[in-house]
Design an enzyme around this catalytic site. Structure first.
Site, PDB file in Angstrom:
ATOM      1  N   ARG A 101      53.630  64.216  60.542  1.00  0.00           N
ATOM      2  CA  ARG A 101      52.700  65.312  60.286  1.00  0.00           C
ATOM      3  C   ARG A 101      52.458  66.128  61.560  1.00  0.00           C
ATOM      4  NH1 ARG A 101      49.452  63.913  56.067  1.00  0.00           N
ATOM      5  NH2 ARG A 101      49.290  61.756  56.811  1.00  0.00           N
ATOM      6  N   TYR A 102      52.298  65.436  62.660  1.00  0.00           N
ATOM      7  CA  TYR A 102      52.038  66.074  63.952  1.00  0.00           C
ATOM      8  C   TYR A 102      53.326  66.002  64.773  1.00  0.00           C
ATOM      9  CZ  TYR A 102      47.227  64.874  62.593  1.00  0.00           C
ATOM     10  OH  TYR A 102      46.042  64.731  61.922  1.00  0.00           O
ATOM     11  N   ARG A 105      54.015  62.541  67.044  1.00  0.00           N
ATOM     12  CA  ARG A 105      53.775  61.170  66.562  1.00  0.00           C
ATOM     13  C   ARG A 105      54.122  61.032  65.084  1.00  0.00           C
ATOM     14  NH1 ARG A 105      49.578  64.232  67.747  1.00  0.00           N
ATOM     15  NH2 ARG A 105      47.644  64.226  66.563  1.00  0.00           N
ATOM     16  N   CYS A 114      48.078  44.368  51.924  1.00  0.00           N
ATOM     17  CA  CYS A 114      46.971  44.203  52.869  1.00  0.00           C
ATOM     18  C   CYS A 114      46.366  42.822  52.685  1.00  0.00           C
ATOM     19  CB  CYS A 114      45.874  45.236  52.600  1.00  0.00           C
ATOM     20  SG  CYS A 114      46.447  46.935  52.696  1.00  0.00           S
ATOM     21  N   CYS A 118      40.434  47.490  49.922  1.00  0.00           N
ATOM     22  CA  CYS A 118      39.164  48.209  50.014  1.00  0.00           C
ATOM     23  C   CYS A 118      39.036  49.105  48.781  1.00  0.00           C
ATOM     24  CB  CYS A 118      39.151  49.059  51.290  1.00  0.00           C
ATOM     25  SG  CYS A 118      39.637  48.125  52.761  1.00  0.00           S
ATOM     26  N   CYS A 121      40.117  52.774  49.242  1.00  0.00           N
ATOM     27  CA  CYS A 121      41.364  52.974  49.994  1.00  0.00           C
ATOM     28  C   CYS A 121      42.027  54.318  49.675  1.00  0.00           C
ATOM     29  CB  CYS A 121      42.341  51.849  49.671  1.00  0.00           C
ATOM     30  SG  CYS A 121      43.937  52.081  50.473  1.00  0.00           S
ATOM     31  N   ASP A 283      37.964  59.857  52.001  1.00  0.00           N
ATOM     32  CA  ASP A 283      38.976  60.721  51.368  1.00  0.00           C
ATOM     33  C   ASP A 283      38.762  60.826  49.859  1.00  0.00           C
ATOM     34  OD1 ASP A 283      40.528  61.287  53.728  1.00  0.00           O
ATOM     35  OD2 ASP A 283      41.103  59.183  53.702  1.00  0.00           O
ATOM     36  N   ASP A 320      40.297  64.251  56.981  1.00  0.00           N
ATOM     37  CA  ASP A 320      41.717  64.485  56.730  1.00  0.00           C
ATOM     38  C   ASP A 320      41.807  65.565  55.655  1.00  0.00           C
ATOM     39  OD1 ASP A 320      44.113  63.031  57.812  1.00  0.00           O
ATOM     40  OD2 ASP A 320      42.673  61.387  57.709  1.00  0.00           O
TER      41      ASP A 320
END
Ligand code: SF4
Length: 364
Positions: A101-102, A105, A114, A118, A121, A283, A320
């Site tokens: 995305r960037y 990185r 996991c 959560c 999530c 999110d 985000d």
């Protein structure tokens, strides 16, 4: 007790609770709601580890730890604005397992499982038990992509949770990444030190160290109670081995949406030498509206913490942007739009630079 029975008792103790009937039997969910919980569990993964179950106050119907991990019937109702891929990973995935995305990185999504699941999530449509790790072929493709793009300075190992992998497997990936000359920083995102601290063995810690490269761990923790004795020891093992640990927290209604709880969490983290890095606005994952605050509420909380707790305890409050446009800090802002007035932590405003008479009066 024979050695075999002892071993199986230990194994049983370490098994996470995955089925609603197990949650009911453990006193973590109401038996009357079992059919609704089964419908949620059929849609989204469930796992509550022994370490997390131990943190839950079963007498509290609004327990903030239970709220994060015990399924809720409201998860079956998605709001129109919610979406399966809320932060737009897919749009920025040039090859399987990579999100780019960037410019400097990438995310390397090593595994889609996991230790715990959560309820809020952001990748709830893609994570779950048995979803497994990247295939050897996909991993080779992802490593080739990183090797072929010299602008990639940092690789963020995520998933899922990379620390559910064995030390051997994780160590091998870390070595392969460290061997890429232009990759200088390896970062691992995890909830394991909180959710399954017993996994943070000396071998796993060794696997996270990369020769001649900087490796960081970013711990996901949302409530001060999560910083249990076991979690603190797990963080200390990493830090004492020379791996800096930062934290990320998701702002969640009924979990940490008050200044006292957030302040206590950030202080507990700093006391463990863990620097609070991000406070994420929750999110738009499907079925999570009951856990989301408004941005105005998040800004008010950040404002309440400013000055009240040390600067070491202040993460950046970020959103985000849906669609994959990246993270943006979302305030609050202390500078007036014309840049001439600045607000202090008590809410008083001051001219900047000060007027000459203000300066003189302060000098007297
Ligand atoms: S640990 Fe991370 S990836 Fe796994 S369920 Fe929780 S938020 Fe999702």
């Amino acid at each position: 007790m024979s050695a075999i029975r002892k071993k199986s008792a230990v194994r049983k103790k370490q098994n996470p609770l995955r089925r609603p009937a197990e949650l009911v039997a453990a006193g973590l969910a109401d038996g009357e709601r079992i059919s609704a919980l089964q419908a949620v569990a059929a849609r989204y993964a469930v796992a509550v580890t022994p370490a997390i179950a131990d943190l839950i106050d079963r007498s509290d119907p609004d327990d903030p730890i239970a709220r994060q991990f015990v399924p809720d019937a409201r998860e079956l109702h998605a709001e129109p604005a919610e979406r399966g891929d809320p932060i737009g990973d897919d749009a920025f995935s040039p090859v399987e397992g990579i999100v780019h995305r960037y410019p400097d990185r990438v995310l390397l999504k090593l595994v889609n499982a996991c230790a715990v699941y959560c309820r809020f999530c952001f990748r709830r449509e893609t994570v779950g038990p048995g979803r497994g790790a990247l295939s050897p072929r996909a991993l080779e493709g992802a490593l080739d992509y990183i090797g072929a793009n010299p602008q990639i300075w940092e690789v963020i190992l995520t998933g899922g949770d990379p620390l559910v992998l064995s030390a051997r497997r994780l160590g091998e990936v870390m070595r392969r990444l460290a061997a890429i000359d232009h990759v200088k920083v390896l970062r691992v995102h995890t909830r394991v030190p909180v959710a399954a601290p017993e996994r943070m063995t000396a071998a796993l810690v060794r696997a996270l160290r990369a020769d001649d490269k900087a490796s960081f761990v970013v711990l996901h923790a949302n409530h001060p109670r999560e910083m249990s004795k076991g979690a603190r020891a797990a963080c200390a093992r990493l830090i004492d081995a020379g791996i800096p640990v930062l934290s990320q927290t998701v702002l969640l209604r009924g979990v940490n949406d008050d200044a006292e709880t957030l302040g206590a969490l950030f202080r507990a983290l700093v006391e463990c030498r863990v620097k609070p890095y991000y406070l994420h606005h929750a999110d738009l994952a499907p079925g999570t509206a009951h856990l989301r605050t408004t941005i105005a509420e998040g800004q008010a909380l950040m404002r309440a913490l400013r000055g009240r707790v040390s600067g070491l305890c202040q993460p950046a409050y970020v959103l985000d942007i849906p669609g994959g446009y990246g993270k943006s800090p979302i305030g609050p802002n202390y500078l007036s739009p014309d840049g001439e007035m600045v607000e202090d932590f008590n809410g008083r405003t001051h001219r900047y630079p000060p007027q000459p008479d203000c300066v003189r009066s302060r000098e007297r």
